[in-house]
Structure formats: C-alpha cells, structure tokens
Design a protein around this motif. Structure first.
Motif, PDB file in Angstrom:
ATOM      1  N   VAL A  33      48.029 -46.238 -11.319  1.00  0.00           N
ATOM      2  CA  VAL A  33      48.486 -45.900 -12.664  1.00  0.00           C
ATOM      3  C   VAL A  33      47.431 -45.017 -13.321  1.00  0.00           C
ATOM      4  O   VAL A  33      46.276 -45.421 -13.488  1.00  0.00           O
ATOM      5  CB  VAL A  33      48.761 -47.178 -13.484  1.00  0.00           C
ATOM      6  CG1 VAL A  33      49.190 -46.810 -14.898  1.00  0.00           C
ATOM      7  CG2 VAL A  33      49.853 -48.005 -12.799  1.00  0.00           C
ATOM      8  N   LYS A  35      48.160 -43.154 -16.267  1.00  0.00           N
ATOM      9  CA  LYS A  35      48.637 -42.789 -17.611  1.00  0.00           C
ATOM     10  C   LYS A  35      47.447 -42.678 -18.571  1.00  0.00           C
ATOM     11  O   LYS A  35      46.343 -43.137 -18.241  1.00  0.00           O
ATOM     12  CB  LYS A  35      49.627 -43.844 -18.101  1.00  0.00           C
ATOM     13  CG  LYS A  35      49.031 -45.236 -18.254  1.00  0.00           C
ATOM     14  CD  LYS A  35      50.111 -46.292 -18.505  1.00  0.00           C
ATOM     15  CE  LYS A  35      49.493 -47.680 -18.621  1.00  0.00           C
ATOM     16  NZ  LYS A  35      50.521 -48.735 -18.706  1.00  0.00           N
ATOM     17  N   TYR A  39      43.325 -43.626 -18.139  1.00  0.00           N
ATOM     18  CA  TYR A  39      42.619 -44.553 -19.028  1.00  0.00           C
ATOM     19  C   TYR A  39      41.350 -43.901 -19.596  1.00  0.00           C
ATOM     20  O   TYR A  39      40.311 -44.539 -19.754  1.00  0.00           O
ATOM     21  CB  TYR A  39      42.281 -45.858 -18.301  1.00  0.00           C
ATOM     22  CG  TYR A  39      43.475 -46.717 -17.908  1.00  0.00           C
ATOM     23  CD1 TYR A  39      44.636 -46.153 -17.382  1.00  0.00           C
ATOM     24  CD2 TYR A  39      43.449 -48.096 -18.061  1.00  0.00           C
ATOM     25  CE1 TYR A  39      45.730 -46.938 -17.022  1.00  0.00           C
ATOM     26  CE2 TYR A  39      44.548 -48.896 -17.702  1.00  0.00           C
ATOM     27  CZ  TYR A  39      45.675 -48.293 -17.173  1.00  0.00           C
ATOM     28  OH  TYR A  39      46.752 -49.065 -16.813  1.00  0.00           O
ATOM     29  N   PHE A  82      57.020 -44.000 -16.478  1.00  0.00           N
ATOM     30  CA  PHE A  82      57.451 -45.285 -17.035  1.00  0.00           C
ATOM     31  C   PHE A  82      58.468 -45.136 -18.169  1.00  0.00           C
ATOM     32  O   PHE A  82      59.321 -46.000 -18.351  1.00  0.00           O
ATOM     33  CB  PHE A  82      56.254 -46.069 -17.574  1.00  0.00           C
ATOM     34  CG  PHE A  82      55.366 -46.668 -16.509  1.00  0.00           C
ATOM     35  CD1 PHE A  82      55.903 -47.303 -15.392  1.00  0.00           C
ATOM     36  CD2 PHE A  82      53.989 -46.617 -16.637  1.00  0.00           C
ATOM     37  CE1 PHE A  82      55.083 -47.866 -14.426  1.00  0.00           C
ATOM     38  CE2 PHE A  82      53.155 -47.181 -15.671  1.00  0.00           C
ATOM     39  CZ  PHE A  82      53.702 -47.803 -14.566  1.00  0.00           C
ATOM     40  N   ARG A 130      60.505 -55.323 -23.429  1.00  0.00           N
ATOM     41  CA  ARG A 130      59.888 -54.079 -23.839  1.00  0.00           C
ATOM     42  C   ARG A 130      60.664 -52.903 -23.243  1.00  0.00           C
ATOM     43  O   ARG A 130      61.224 -52.113 -23.959  1.00  0.00           O
ATOM     44  CB  ARG A 130      58.413 -54.061 -23.419  1.00  0.00           C
ATOM     45  CG  ARG A 130      57.631 -52.948 -24.036  1.00  0.00           C
ATOM     46  CD  ARG A 130      56.172 -52.956 -23.635  1.00  0.00           C
ATOM     47  NE  ARG A 130      55.972 -52.678 -22.207  1.00  0.00           N
ATOM     48  CZ  ARG A 130      54.800 -52.392 -21.656  1.00  0.00           C
ATOM     49  NH1 ARG A 130      53.715 -52.361 -22.405  1.00  0.00           N
ATOM     50  NH2 ARG A 130      54.700 -52.160 -20.369  1.00  0.00           N
ATOM     51  N   MET A 154      61.736 -51.815 -10.433  1.00  0.00           N
ATOM     52  CA  MET A 154      60.524 -52.487 -10.901  1.00  0.00           C
ATOM     53  C   MET A 154      60.747 -53.275 -12.186  1.00  0.00           C
ATOM     54  O   MET A 154      61.714 -53.060 -12.920  1.00  0.00           O
ATOM     55  CB  MET A 154      59.386 -51.480 -11.143  1.00  0.00           C
ATOM     56  CG  MET A 154      59.685 -50.445 -12.206  1.00  0.00           C
ATOM     57  SD  MET A 154      58.198 -49.535 -12.728  1.00  0.00           S
ATOM     58  CE  MET A 154      57.662 -50.578 -14.097  1.00  0.00           C
ATOM     59  N   HIS A 156      57.949 -55.657 -15.157  1.00  0.00           N
ATOM     60  CA  HIS A 156      56.548 -55.745 -15.584  1.00  0.00           C
ATOM     61  C   HIS A 156      56.284 -57.123 -16.167  1.00  0.00           C
ATOM     62  O   HIS A 156      57.106 -57.655 -16.911  1.00  0.00           O
ATOM     63  CB  HIS A 156      56.278 -54.653 -16.626  1.00  0.00           C
ATOM     64  CG  HIS A 156      54.825 -54.429 -16.928  1.00  0.00           C
ATOM     65  ND1 HIS A 156      53.868 -54.219 -15.946  1.00  0.00           N
ATOM     66  CD2 HIS A 156      54.163 -54.356 -18.105  1.00  0.00           C
ATOM     67  CE1 HIS A 156      52.690 -54.029 -16.523  1.00  0.00           C
ATOM     68  NE2 HIS A 156      52.837 -54.108 -17.829  1.00  0.00           N
ATOM     69  N   ALA A 190      51.191 -55.233 -11.794  1.00  0.00           N
ATOM     70  CA  ALA A 190      50.051 -54.378 -12.114  1.00  0.00           C
ATOM     71  C   ALA A 190      48.792 -55.109 -11.642  1.00  0.00           C
ATOM     72  O   ALA A 190      48.878 -56.004 -10.795  1.00  0.00           O
ATOM     73  CB  ALA A 190      50.038 -54.095 -13.611  1.00  0.00           C
ATOM     74  N   THR A 191      47.628 -54.773 -12.179  1.00  0.00           N
ATOM     75  CA  THR A 191      46.380 -55.402 -11.710  1.00  0.00           C
ATOM     76  C   THR A 191      46.469 -56.927 -11.749  1.00  0.00           C
ATOM     77  O   THR A 191      46.159 -57.611 -10.770  1.00  0.00           O
ATOM     78  CB  THR A 191      45.191 -54.930 -12.578  1.00  0.00           C
ATOM     79  OG1 THR A 191      45.133 -53.510 -12.539  1.00  0.00           O
ATOM     80  CG2 THR A 191      43.883 -55.509 -12.063  1.00  0.00           C
ATOM     81  N   ARG A 206      51.168 -51.757  -8.739  1.00  0.00           N
ATOM     82  CA  ARG A 206      50.879 -50.653  -9.676  1.00  0.00           C
ATOM     83  C   ARG A 206      49.600 -50.938 -10.471  1.00  0.00           C
ATOM     84  O   ARG A 206      49.638 -51.107 -11.681  1.00  0.00           O
ATOM     85  CB  ARG A 206      52.031 -50.480 -10.676  1.00  0.00           C
ATOM     86  CG  ARG A 206      53.425 -50.451 -10.080  1.00  0.00           C
ATOM     87  CD  ARG A 206      54.471 -50.229 -11.164  1.00  0.00           C
ATOM     88  NE  ARG A 206      54.393 -51.168 -12.251  1.00  0.00           N
ATOM     89  CZ  ARG A 206      55.038 -52.341 -12.314  1.00  0.00           C
ATOM     90  NH1 ARG A 206      55.835 -52.720 -11.315  1.00  0.00           N
ATOM     91  NH2 ARG A 206      54.887 -53.128 -13.358  1.00  0.00           N
ATOM     92  N   PRO A 207      48.442 -50.973  -9.809  1.00  0.00           N
ATOM     93  CA  PRO A 207      47.215 -51.251 -10.558  1.00  0.00           C
ATOM     94  C   PRO A 207      46.785 -50.082 -11.445  1.00  0.00           C
ATOM     95  O   PRO A 207      46.885 -48.926 -11.041  1.00  0.00           O
ATOM     96  CB  PRO A 207      46.179 -51.495  -9.459  1.00  0.00           C
ATOM     97  CG  PRO A 207      46.682 -50.713  -8.291  1.00  0.00           C
ATOM     98  CD  PRO A 207      48.183 -50.762  -8.370  1.00  0.00           C
ATOM     99  N   GLY A 208      46.321 -50.418 -12.637  1.00  0.00           N
ATOM    100  CA  GLY A 208      45.716 -49.442 -13.543  1.00  0.00           C
ATOM    101  C   GLY A 208      44.296 -49.889 -13.867  1.00  0.00           C
ATOM    102  O   GLY A 208      43.331 -49.460 -13.240  1.00  0.00           O
ATOM    103  N   ILE A 209      44.171 -50.810 -14.790  1.00  0.00           N
ATOM    104  CA  ILE A 209      42.859 -51.185 -15.343  1.00  0.00           C
ATOM    105  C   ILE A 209      41.844 -51.581 -14.276  1.00  0.00           C
ATOM    106  O   ILE A 209      40.646 -51.286 -14.411  1.00  0.00           O
ATOM    107  CB  ILE A 209      43.037 -52.323 -16.388  1.00  0.00           C
ATOM    108  CG1 ILE A 209      41.781 -52.459 -17.262  1.00  0.00           C
ATOM    109  CG2 ILE A 209      43.394 -53.664 -15.739  1.00  0.00           C
ATOM    110  CD1 ILE A 209      41.576 -51.352 -18.242  1.00  0.00           C
ATOM    111  N   TYR A 330      40.953 -52.055 -22.046  1.00  0.00           N
ATOM    112  CA  TYR A 330      41.979 -50.995 -22.058  1.00  0.00           C
ATOM    113  C   TYR A 330      41.823 -50.109 -23.307  1.00  0.00           C
ATOM    114  O   TYR A 330      41.897 -48.890 -23.238  1.00  0.00           O
ATOM    115  CB  TYR A 330      43.389 -51.583 -22.141  1.00  0.00           C
ATOM    116  CG  TYR A 330      43.886 -52.438 -21.011  1.00  0.00           C
ATOM    117  CD1 TYR A 330      43.513 -53.764 -20.891  1.00  0.00           C
ATOM    118  CD2 TYR A 330      44.799 -51.933 -20.090  1.00  0.00           C
ATOM    119  CE1 TYR A 330      44.026 -54.572 -19.890  1.00  0.00           C
ATOM    120  CE2 TYR A 330      45.319 -52.727 -19.075  1.00  0.00           C
ATOM    121  CZ  TYR A 330      44.920 -54.051 -18.981  1.00  0.00           C
ATOM    122  OH  TYR A 330      45.422 -54.847 -17.990  1.00  0.00           O
TER     123      TYR A 330
END
Ligand SMILES: *Cc1c(COP(=O)(O)O)cnc(C)c1O
Length: 349
Positions: A33, A35, A39, A82, A130, A154, A156, A190-191, A206-209, A330
């Motif tokens: 991720v 976006k 980050y 997304f 959401r 997917m 979340h 995600a993470t 879908r890892p981001g942080i 974040y």
C-alpha cells in the motif's frame, strides 16, 4: 541550507516487505500500500524499491495517486484504487491501466458502462461500514459481477490492531459467508490482519504501515531519520524565556539551539515542551513551543554545537513521536510535509 533532511532507507522498507511476505504462506501474494505518497516517504521511489523486492500489486487511495506509481513501474504490476471508479476517473483508469476496487452498485454500473472489459475488483463491507457493498447488495449483483471476472474481492478489518477484539472473528466469518466458493482471489488483511495469522491471509495481503516501520508490526525496521539543521545557538541567562508565549524559562545559564522545522513540517504543536531531539546518542530536550518553521532545543550539556539534531532516528521512531503528541504513527508519517529534502539510501536508491 535550512531545509531539514528526511533520510529514507529503501533497503529497510524492502526488508519490512519481505518480512511481512514471509509471514504468510507461499500461496498468498503480498501487495504493497503506497497511498498518501507512500505514507509520506515518496510513492515513486518506494514503489520502485518494492517492485525490485518482488511486489507485484500496489494500492493507492485515489486514481490520481496512481500516476507516480505507474511512472516508475511501467506496464505489468497491478495498481489498485481503493476509492474505486469515481465520476471523472475514467480517463485516468484507462490511460494508467489502474484497477478500481468498485465499492457500490453505482460504481459497478459506471465501470461497465464507461470501460467495458477493463479490469476491476470488488470491495465488500463486512462490518466496518466505510467502503464496499453490504451482504444484500452483493447477493443481488454477485452473479452478474462474477461473470464479468473481477481480479480481486476484498474487505477491510476495523480492529485488526487489537488481536482479541471480537470484530476480527465477526468480520472474518462475514467475509467467508459473502465470498466462499466465488472462485476469485480474495484479500482481507492489511498489516494488522497479517499478524492475526493465516486464517486472515486469503490470496493477497495489503500491508501499508508495517512497510514504513510502525506499529502494529513491532519487529519491523525503522527506515526513517529526520535531521534538522541548527540555524542559530544562543546563550540564555537564568530567568530569560524562550519562544512563543514565553512558555520556557531558563533555570540557569543555558545554551539554546534554534533548529529548522516546525508544525508546518508535521512536527505537531502538541510536541511542544515534550519531545526529545538527539545529537548522535545524546538526548536534548525540546523546550518551549513548536512554531511554524522552528523548534528550540536545550543543548547546554553538549560539548560542541552540532550541525543537526535528529527528531526521528534510531532512538526515537515516528511511533514514539506519535505517542508524545497523542496520535498514531500513520498520522505522524503522513503529516511530514513537502518541505523536507528527501534523501534516499540503500541499494534501491
Ligand atoms: C490503508 C489501507 C490498507 C493498509 O493498511 P495498514 O494498516 O497501513 O497496513 C489496506 N487496506 C485498505 C483498504 C486501506 O485503506
């Protein structure tokens, strides 16, 4: 030069991606991720480094964010959006070959009418309320949608950073109920969800942080160092005050360094009088108010005046700063702002 340097270790980000990738089975693909400009770390450079590490699916929040990512990736790797297919996104989605994650029946209609045959994915809502189709909507259109061959389905998780939260099991069960037997690759985590274990991994994560070194991925490497140049040093006599609102008063003769960076650079005003800067390994307290472009630091105990003081580095992470400011890593990362000179390190730099 008065602009602070944000050092970004691309090897550390790639190592975090590999570590998260190893946490799921070989049959589970690990996305990335990127976006919000990865980050705050720079979506172009980071995407290229992650592609070299093996990432093949990237996620952005809005179609516009796909441009910087596609520019470095070239054709091939999938870039998923997304926010799906919004009115006005059609040209971008086609020209950049983006894969919108459609989240409503309106978006599904828009997509099949404006870009028939163009790849897409589907987002389902499993309780977060959401983004995504809810069970009754999905039941109404699933047959038609599955026939069109979505790339990915997917959902979340709302509470994945709290392993014992009842929402995790509830959302997992709802996701199974909505998608079992659909024959399409699925993604839930995600993470935080990766850390919940294999039952949450499905076909793609879908890892981001975690890529950027923050909680809940505690064993990740911190890829960031933020070094602020010392602009001026002054001697302050006992009882003199420093900064806006005269909120710090010297108890004795002191040396105060004024460093370049402030709340306009994401060093939140809530850090006033609370945070620590570092001269190498030596901690130096931030004194007085954080102002827009400047911070004042007590360096009375240093033997020499340093050229720079670090506010993020080996001894203080973005999470540590976030704790002091009463927020989360974040928000700290995505607040870092555009004024820093971002300097990339590591093999991918
Ligand atoms: C931001 C986001 C992610 C990444 O979450 P992290 O907690 O940063 O790993 C994954 N999926 C969706 C839908 C998101 O919005």
């Amino acid at each position: 030069m008065a602009t602070a340097r944000l050092f970004i270790d691309l090897d550390a980000i790639a190592a975090n991606w590999r570590a998260l990738d190893r946490m799921s089975a070989a049959t589970t693909q690990t996305g990335a991720v990127v976006k919000a400009d990865a980050y705050g770390t720079g979506a172009g450079r980071v995407s290229r480094a992650l592609a070299r590490a093996g990432a093949r699916r990237f996620f952005v929040a809005a179609a516009e964010e796909g441009a910087a990512v596609r520019a470095v990736l070239g054709h091939g790797p999938q870039i998923n959006v997304f926010s799906g297919h919004m009115a006005g996104d059609t040209d971008l989605i086609r020209d950049l070959d983006l894969t919108p994650m459609l989240n409503s029946i309106d978006q599904i209609m828009r997509h099949v009418e404006t870009l028939p045959g163009h790849p897409f994915g589907i987002q389902l809502d499993t309780g977060m309320n959401r983004l995504g189709l809810e069970m009754p909507e999905w039941e109404a259109v699933a047959g038609m949608v599955l026939e069109l061959g979505p790339e990915l389905i997917m959902s979340h998780l709302a509470c994945a950073d709290e392993p014992d939260h009842a929402m995790n099991e509830a959302q997992l069960a709802e996701f199974h109920a909505m998608t079992d037997g659909c024959g399409v690759p699925r993604s839930l985590s995600a993470t935080g969800g990766i850390l919940l274990g294999e039952r949450y991994h499905f076909d793609l994560t879908r890892p981001g942080i975690g890529l950027y070194g923050c909680r809940p991925f505690d064993s990740g490497r911190n890829p960031l160092q933020l070094s602020l140049p010392v602009v001026q040093v002054r001697e302050v006599a006992a009882d003199e005050v420093v900064g806006y609102a005269a909120s710090w008063r010297a108890e004795g003769p002191s040396y105060v360094a004024t460093v370049s960076a402030g709340y306009a650079d994401g060093l939140l005003r809530a850090l006033s009088g609370q945070a620590t800067l570092w001269a190498g390994k030596v901690p130096c307290p931030l004194i007085g108010r954080v102002s827009m472009d400047l911070i004042t630091v007590d360096i009375s105990h240093l033997e020499t005046v340093p050229d720079t003081l670090d506010i993020i580095g080996p001894y203080q992470s973005a999470d540590d700063l976030a704790d002091i400011a009463g927020t989360i890593g974040y928000e700290m990362l995505t607040s870092l702002g555009q004024r820093y000179h971002r300097q990339y390190e590591g093999e991918g730099a």
